[in-house]
Write a protein that holds these residues in place. Structure first.
Motif: not given
Length: 148
Positions: A142, A109-110, A144, A106-107, A148
């Motif tokens: 971290q 991707r962000n 979200k 998640i981190s 998506r």
């Protein structure tokens, strides 16, 4: 991503991981649905040539003071499914070749999405064209907050 596409991606990942021995030669690479992923130290990255448009170069700096995996020209990958596939390959690579590098999917991707947005808005393009997935930024990205 459809189940069939996921199965194909998993099969490609598993088959490409089976090619790794103790060392990494120029012919060794991992892959995702659109191309190859080359994970090398900075000196070896510079020596690669004959790359396709969607091949990914990752500078392995996991043994540095602040362990890092740097995706070169990350702005070129805009499809979020491709991002996830590539990040999963990095996580699998870390599993196969353990180090002190420790990032969550998640981190990463962000952080990648923020880098892309910065690059496309021409905010510090020399810095935002690549994404540095170093340990120090885990907490920063971290949460979200990007769906998506």
């Amino acid at each position: 991503m459809k189940l069939k596409s996921r199965l194909v991606a998993c099969a490609l990942l598993i088959s490409s991981l089976g090619c790794y021995q103790n060392g990494i030669s120029d012919e060794d690479y991992l892959s995702y649905s659109r191309g190859k992923i080359f994970i090398r130290d900075s000196k070896d990255i510079e020596s690669l040539n004959d790359l396709d448009d969607f091949d990914i170069l990752v500078v392995d700096e996991r043994n540095s003071k602040d362990p890092n995996m740097k995706i070169v020209n990350s702005y070129k990958i805009t499809n979020k499914d491709d991002m996830i596939d590539i990040l999963n390959v990095l996580l699998k690579y870390e599993e196969e070749y353990p180090s002190n590098w420790d990032r969550s999917l998640i981190s990463m991707r962000n952080e990648w999405i923020y880098h892309d947005l910065s690059y496309y808005f021409n905010y510090e393009p020399d810095s935002s064209r690549d994404v540095d997935l170093n340990n120090a930024d885990e907490y920063r990205y971290q949460k979200k907050i990007i769906r998506r």
